[in-house]
Design a protein around this motif. Structure first.
Motif, PDB file in Angstrom:
ATOM      1  N   GLY A   1       0.823  -1.194   0.000  1.00 37.21           N
ATOM      2  CA  GLY A   1       0.000   0.000   0.000  1.00 37.21           C
ATOM      3  C   GLY A   1       0.859   1.247   0.000  1.00 37.21           C
ATOM      4  O   GLY A   1       2.049   1.222   0.315  1.00 37.21           O
ATOM      5  N   VAL A   2       0.253   2.373  -0.370  1.00 38.39           N
ATOM      6  CA  VAL A   2       0.950   3.660  -0.392  1.00 38.39           C
ATOM      7  C   VAL A   2       0.849   4.273   1.003  1.00 38.39           C
ATOM      8  O   VAL A   2      -0.251   4.481   1.520  1.00 38.39           O
ATOM      9  CB  VAL A   2       0.350   4.603  -1.443  1.00 38.39           C
ATOM     10  CG1 VAL A   2       1.221   5.839  -1.606  1.00 38.39           C
ATOM     11  CG2 VAL A   2       0.186   3.890  -2.785  1.00 38.39           C
ATOM     12  N   VAL A   3       2.013   4.566   1.622  1.00 39.01           N
ATOM     13  CA  VAL A   3       2.023   4.982   3.025  1.00 39.01           C
ATOM     14  C   VAL A   3       2.218   6.479   3.212  1.00 39.01           C
ATOM     15  O   VAL A   3       1.925   7.008   4.288  1.00 39.01           O
ATOM     16  CB  VAL A   3       3.104   4.226   3.827  1.00 39.01           C
ATOM     17  CG1 VAL A   3       2.831   2.727   3.814  1.00 39.01           C
ATOM     18  CG2 VAL A   3       4.496   4.530   3.294  1.00 39.01           C
ATOM     19  N   SER A   4       2.728   7.174   2.203  1.00 40.33           N
ATOM     20  CA  SER A   4       2.997   8.597   2.369  1.00 40.33           C
ATOM     21  C   SER A   4       2.850   9.317   1.035  1.00 40.33           C
ATOM     22  O   SER A   4       3.024   8.712  -0.025  1.00 40.33           O
ATOM     23  CB  SER A   4       4.416   8.811   2.923  1.00 40.33           C
ATOM     24  OG  SER A   4       4.684  10.178   3.162  1.00 40.33           O
TER      25      SER A   4
ATOM     26  N   ALA B   1       5.132  13.287  -4.609  1.00 39.76           N
ATOM     27  CA  ALA B   1       5.948  12.117  -4.293  1.00 39.76           C
ATOM     28  C   ALA B   1       5.124  11.180  -3.430  1.00 39.76           C
ATOM     29  O   ALA B   1       4.336  11.622  -2.586  1.00 39.76           O
ATOM     30  CB  ALA B   1       7.221  12.516  -3.559  1.00 39.76           C
ATOM     31  N   THR B   2       5.303   9.879  -3.654  1.00 41.36           N
ATOM     32  CA  THR B   2       4.620   8.876  -2.852  1.00 41.36           C
ATOM     33  C   THR B   2       5.618   7.800  -2.440  1.00 41.36           C
ATOM     34  O   THR B   2       6.660   7.622  -3.081  1.00 41.36           O
ATOM     35  CB  THR B   2       3.460   8.220  -3.626  1.00 41.36           C
ATOM     36  OG1 THR B   2       3.982   7.549  -4.793  1.00 41.36           O
ATOM     37  CG2 THR B   2       2.432   9.253  -4.053  1.00 41.36           C
ATOM     38  N   ALA B   3       5.278   7.080  -1.368  1.00 36.52           N
ATOM     39  CA  ALA B   3       6.138   6.006  -0.872  1.00 36.52           C
ATOM     40  C   ALA B   3       5.323   4.738  -0.708  1.00 36.52           C
ATOM     41  O   ALA B   3       4.199   4.763  -0.194  1.00 36.52           O
ATOM     42  CB  ALA B   3       6.777   6.400   0.455  1.00 36.52           C
ATOM     43  N   SER B   4       5.917   3.618  -1.160  1.00 36.47           N
ATOM     44  CA  SER B   4       5.272   2.311  -1.051  1.00 36.47           C
ATOM     45  C   SER B   4       6.361   1.270  -0.857  1.00 36.47           C
ATOM     46  O   SER B   4       7.238   1.115  -1.716  1.00 36.47           O
ATOM     47  CB  SER B   4       4.463   2.001  -2.314  1.00 36.47           C
ATOM     48  OG  SER B   4       3.872   0.722  -2.244  1.00 36.47           O
ATOM     49  N   GLY B   5       6.335   0.563   0.277  1.00 39.73           N
ATOM     50  CA  GLY B   5       7.419  -0.365   0.564  1.00 39.73           C
ATOM     51  C   GLY B   5       8.738   0.371   0.638  1.00 39.73           C
ATOM     52  O   GLY B   5       8.861   1.406   1.297  1.00 39.73           O
TER      53      GLY B   5
ATOM     54  N   ASN C   1      11.292  -0.440   4.605  1.00 38.21           N
ATOM     55  CA  ASN C   1      10.157   0.364   4.149  1.00 38.21           C
ATOM     56  C   ASN C   1      10.307   1.839   4.496  1.00 38.21           C
ATOM     57  O   ASN C   1      10.782   2.206   5.576  1.00 38.21           O
ATOM     58  CB  ASN C   1       8.860  -0.161   4.758  1.00 38.21           C
ATOM     59  CG  ASN C   1       8.412  -1.455   4.123  1.00 38.21           C
ATOM     60  OD1 ASN C   1       9.039  -1.951   3.188  1.00 38.21           O
ATOM     61  ND2 ASN C   1       7.333  -2.023   4.631  1.00 38.21           N
ATOM     62  N   VAL C   2       9.881   2.681   3.561  1.00 36.86           N
ATOM     63  CA  VAL C   2       9.859   4.124   3.763  1.00 36.86           C
ATOM     64  C   VAL C   2       8.657   4.474   4.642  1.00 36.86           C
ATOM     65  O   VAL C   2       7.565   3.928   4.476  1.00 36.86           O
ATOM     66  CB  VAL C   2       9.763   4.856   2.418  1.00 36.86           C
ATOM     67  CG1 VAL C   2       9.759   6.373   2.626  1.00 36.86           C
ATOM     68  CG2 VAL C   2      10.903   4.443   1.497  1.00 36.86           C
ATOM     69  N   CYS C   3       8.854   5.412   5.571  1.00 42.25           N
ATOM     70  CA  CYS C   3       7.773   5.844   6.454  1.00 42.25           C
ATOM     71  C   CYS C   3       7.141   7.162   6.019  1.00 42.25           C
ATOM     72  O   CYS C   3       5.942   7.364   6.191  1.00 42.25           O
ATOM     73  CB  CYS C   3       8.287   5.989   7.884  1.00 42.25           C
ATOM     74  SG  CYS C   3       8.895   4.455   8.608  1.00 42.25           S
TER      75      CYS C   3
END
Length: 313
Positions: free
Chosen positions: A197-200, A212-216, A240-242
């Motif tokens: 899932g996309v976390v940020s 910008a987005t972060a996933s894993g 994983n990126v927070c």
């Protein structure tokens, strides 16, 4: 400014610089076993020797962990937080702790994961594990609107800095949502091809079409006018990126933090890592960059440390 740090009794989940005071920060904690849950106001002070120290100047305790926090963009002492019990709380940091919070909103049905205050209009967003996003106006007892469309937890929301009616959201349903509050609709949906899932998510402060987005372990940079594939897609961290955060001063600079204990800066034009900071010895959950002082970074994490430093030094 030379790098400074403060050892705290709490495990941080988010950190935010104030828009009104260059040397004031807000830190939240969510660890269920910590002795001090809630919001913590930190202030940087100069020393006679020409250095700086950082002290906690106010503490607002909570019975539940705080997943995210942000300062008001309209009032110098107001802040909002999203809690693990599903509440959204509004605080006035100029008032004593006994009178806090000044408002509690109880509409979400699960943890509130993210909050973000509109940089141009006096309202803010909250995003929750209940898959809903709510728009709030201070002074109003209930939410102004609920945005539905995600099918799983919504992990992050962020306002467009130049279009005050547009925001972006990131969800565990592997999509990124773009929304317009003028008619309370979803503009478009970006489908992330990563298995996580996309976390940020975060909006570029200088370019209204870049997010910008972060996933894993991956970070994507998107041009929202062409969303079929990202502009850049790269493995950025060892775990994983927070959180991701664009610089308020440099269009090409992106900041990230991770479970791998590091904070890193990136040049999105050159698609290269520009710096790696190993200041923490546990997961880093919160990062921010000052709007007042170029390249000034703050970070917080599970190791009970808050670090503040200049990226150029």
């Amino acid at each position: 400014m030379a790098g400074i740090r403060i050892q705290t009794p709490y495990k941080g989940s988010a950190v935010r610089f104030s828009r009104f005071d260059a040397f004031r920060l807000l830190v939240s904690t969510r660890d269920r076993y910590a002795s001090s849950l809630g919001l913590h106001v930190l202030q940087i002070f100069p020393t006679p020797s020409g250095g700086n120290i950082i002290n906690e100047v106010a503490t607002f305790d909570s019975d539940e962990g705080v997943n995210d926090c942000c300062w008001s963009e309209s009032h110098h002492s107001h802040a909002v937080s999203g809690l693990t019990d599903g509440t959204v709380k509004l605080w006035d940091t100029s008032l004593p702790p006994a009178s806090q919070p000044v408002s509690i909103f109880r509409e979400h049905r699960d943890e509130v994961r993210s909050v973000d205050w509109n940089p141009s209009v006096n309202n803010f967003l909250s995003a929750s594990n209940d898959a809903e996003i709510k728009l709030w106006i201070p002074g109003r007892d209930n939410s102004y609107h609920t945005f539905e469309g995600h099918t799983e937890k919504v992990n992050a929301v962020a306002w467009n800095p130049s279009q005050p009616h547009v925001f972006v959201s990131a969800s565990y349903d592997r999509t990124v949502g773009l929304w317009d509050v003028r008619d309370n609709r979803s503009i478009t949906r970006i489908f992330d091809n990563h298995p996580f899932g996309v976390v940020s998510c975060n909006w570029n402060k200088q370019h209204e079409f870049l997010i910008a987005t972060a996933s894993g372990r991956s970070i994507n940079v998107w041009d929202i006018r062409r969303t079929r594939v990202p502009m850049f897609d790269f493995i950025s961290h060892d775990r994983n990126v927070c959180r991701v955060c664009f610089s308020p001063h440099k269009c090409q600079t992106l900041l990230s933090c991770s479970l791998d204990h590091t904070v890193r800066t990136w040049d999105i034009q050159e698609q290269v890592l520009t710096a790696r900071y190993e200041l923490h010895h546990s997961a880093v959950y919160g990062i921010d960059m000052s709007v007042h002082i170029e390249d000034l970074i703050a970070s917080t994490g599970r190791d009970q440390l808050v670090h503040i430093w200049r990226a150029s030094t």
